[in-house]
Design a protein around this motif. Structure first.
Motif, short mmCIF file in Angstrom:
data_model
loop_
_atom_site.label_atom_id
_atom_site.label_comp_id
_atom_site.label_asym_id
_atom_site.label_seq_id
_atom_site.Cartn_x
_atom_site.Cartn_y
_atom_site.Cartn_z
N ARG A 79 0.81 -1.23 -0.20
CA ARG A 79 0.02 -0.20 -0.03
C ARG A 79 0.61 1.13 0.08
O ARG A 79 0.72 2.21 -0.60
N THR A 80 2.07 1.37 0.73
CA THR A 80 2.81 2.55 0.86
C THR A 80 3.64 2.70 -0.30
O THR A 80 4.02 3.56 -1.24
N ALA B 130 1.59 -1.97 6.22
CA ALA B 130 1.88 -0.68 5.08
C ALA B 130 2.78 0.47 5.94
O ALA B 130 3.87 0.93 5.31
N MET B 131 2.73 0.29 7.33
CA MET B 131 3.87 1.17 8.05
C MET B 131 5.40 0.64 7.99
O MET B 131 6.00 1.11 7.83
N GLY C 99 6.76 0.82 4.84
CA GLY C 99 7.34 2.22 4.39
C GLY C 99 8.51 2.44 5.13
O GLY C 99 9.40 3.09 4.78
N TRP D 239 -5.90 3.72 -2.08
CA TRP D 239 -4.61 3.10 -2.31
C TRP D 239 -3.80 3.57 -3.08
O TRP D 239 -2.56 3.83 -3.11
N PRO E 138 -1.04 7.83 -1.77
CA PRO E 138 0.57 8.21 -1.97
C PRO E 138 0.87 9.22 -3.01
O PRO E 138 1.93 10.10 -2.66
N LEU F 185 8.20 10.20 2.80
CA LEU F 185 7.92 8.65 2.82
C LEU F 185 7.31 8.24 3.99
O LEU F 185 6.18 7.66 3.98
N ILE G 241 3.79 9.69 4.74
CA ILE G 241 3.01 9.05 3.88
C ILE G 241 2.44 7.64 4.36
O ILE G 241 1.39 6.82 4.27
N GLY G 242 3.64 6.80 4.83
CA GLY G 242 3.27 5.57 5.34
C GLY G 242 2.36 5.64 6.67
O GLY G 242 1.61 4.87 6.96
N THR H 223 -1.21 6.34 5.25
CA THR H 223 -1.83 5.46 4.72
C THR H 223 -1.79 4.04 5.59
O THR H 223 -2.61 3.24 5.42
N ALA H 224 -1.14 4.08 6.72
CA ALA H 224 -1.40 2.95 7.68
C ALA H 224 -2.76 3.19 8.61
O ALA H 224 -3.47 2.34 9.08
#
Length: 424
Positions: free
Chosen positions: A47-48, A170-171, A174, A256, A260, A270, A273-274, A277-278
């Motif tokens: 996802r990231t 996701a985290m 990233g 998804w 990003p 980044l 963003i991670g 998105t998490a």
């Protein structure tokens, strides 16, 4: 009267020892919760980093081309869902679960060694098959084990585990990408996830026999065409559920693929963003611990309606604010809206159809729901290319809002008052 030496005697005796309920099947139920954590983790790995891999390593300038990996995932997962439920009704849940993990092993390997973008797309076709088989089976097996008054809670726990897996990895991916590189380090983890998931699934007992107890009818070879028509358009309630599911994942496909890129264009790192998105799937997962169980008490219809509206409003919030912490708040709100509908929609299917074709109807619903990933990637990518990312997100927000209106007008309440558990 069956004699003790008669094989049928032992089958009847064994069935008498099978009980429905989460507490009565706590070990198996808990194992399935853990397994779905690893199922969701496979998606979280991508996802990231994968949208950025397309842009940085493969030079994909077109947004619609960059999002083609999500479209391939969505279409393959949707098609797999379509057949997985009916296949499970025929050969058993556990066999389908194990086969899904076998397919999943090829996903991280292909991404690690990919030299062309089409290999990434192929990996996501296989990821869709893996998710369609494994996630479908964990949710169907939990519904098999649970009582009718526990379905929302059972599905909520299943989705909680899956989306906590999505958020966690996701985290983690990233962090791995920012510490090492976009490839291959984050995807080494994926190999371990598949191995653990497969080994845990070997310990699962098939739940097909639970369908023969508590007044449930024996599984039948469901007529797929008839169930498809009923779930898609003939039944007002089931068709409303299917559209709401598709709109939800259409929104998620856009989140998804475009989040990003959207947040990168706003100058976020980044790592930041991670986190965003998490946080979105983490909120989605955590809130499902409560929303699924709450729908068992207050009903499904208006929970679904409000959740669809909240998703649309949250996307518009993310679009119009311009601050990292406000974006985090929007991601949490988007997760809450999704959590309100995700377990409730599947529980509504369980309420509305008999057990003899429940897995098949759930498979058809999941076909439409997960086709939303593909439609979201295609529509979102085209709008981003022709207009911009902001317009794409704003337009997509209209669809979950419209699905909420349709649910309010067409859907009947599926949870019967006699089935609602009393507050303790």
């Amino acid at each position: 009267m069956k004699a003790e030496g008669d094989p049928c005697f032992w089958e009847v005796h064994h069935l008498k020892n099978i009980q429905a309920g989460i507490k009565e099947n706590l070990l198996q139920f808990s194992l399935l919760v853990v397994i779905n954590f690893f199922v969701g983790s496979m998606v979280g790995l991508e996802r990231t980093v994968l949208p950025i891999i397309g842009e940085k390593q493969f030079g994909i300038a077109s947004t619609s081309a960059a999002l083609s990996f999500i479209a391939s995932f969505g279409f393959s997962k949707a098609a797999t869902n379509f057949f997985a439920g009916n296949l499970a009704d025929r050969i058993g849940r556990r066999q389908v679960l194990l086969f899904g993990w076998g397919i999943g092993l090829f996903v991280p390997l292909l991404i690690i060694f990919a030299q062309s973008w089409w290999v990434i797309i192929l990996a996501n076709v296989l990821l869709g098959i893996n998710q369609g088989l494994t996630w479908s089976m964990t949710v169907n097996m939990k519904i098999d084990l649970a009582k009718g008054t526990e379905r929302g809670f059972a599905v909520g726990l299943n989705e909680f585990a899956g989306y906590i897996g999505v958020a966690s990895f996701a985290m983690i991916s990233g962090y791995a990408a920012s510490t090492y590189s976009l490839r291959p380090e984050p995807f080494y983890i994926g190999i371990g996830l598949v191995v653990i998931g497969f080994l845990l699934s070997l310990a699962v007992t098939d739940t097909t026999k639970h369908l023969t107890i508590s007044g449930q009818s024996k599984p039948a070879n469901s007529h797929l065409k008839r169930v498809f028509a009923k779930t898609t358009w003939k039944d007002r309630t089931l068709s409303s559920i299917s559209f709401a599911g598709m709109a939800t994942n259409l929104k998620d496909g856009v989140a998804w693929g475009l989040f990003p890129l959207f947040f990168a264009s706003k100058g976020l790192t980044l790592a930041q963003i991670g986190v965003i998105t998490a946080v979105y799937p983490a909120a989605w997962g955590i809130f499902q611990l409560f929303t699924g169980a709450l729908s068992d008490r207050v009903g499904r219809k208006w929970f679904i309606t409000a959740g669809m509206w909240l998703q649309g409003l949250s996307l518009w919030w993310i679009l119009f604010v311009d601050n990292y912490f406000l974006w985090l708040a929007g991601a949490i709100s988007l997760g809450l809206g999704t959590a309100m509908v995700y377990p409730t929609l599947i529980a509504s299917i369980g309420d509305a159809v008999p057990s003899s074709w429940r897995a098949t109807a759930t498979g058809v619903y999941r076909f439409w729901r997960d086709s939303g990933y593909a439609f979201g990637a295609l529509i979102g990518g085209l709008l981003a290319d022709q207009l911009n990312i902001n317009w794409a997100i704003g337009f997509i927000a209209l669809l979950p809002f419209a699905a909420g209106i349709i649910a309010a007008l067409r859907m009947k309440e599926t949870l019967k008052k006699a089935e609602k558990p009393a507050f303790k």
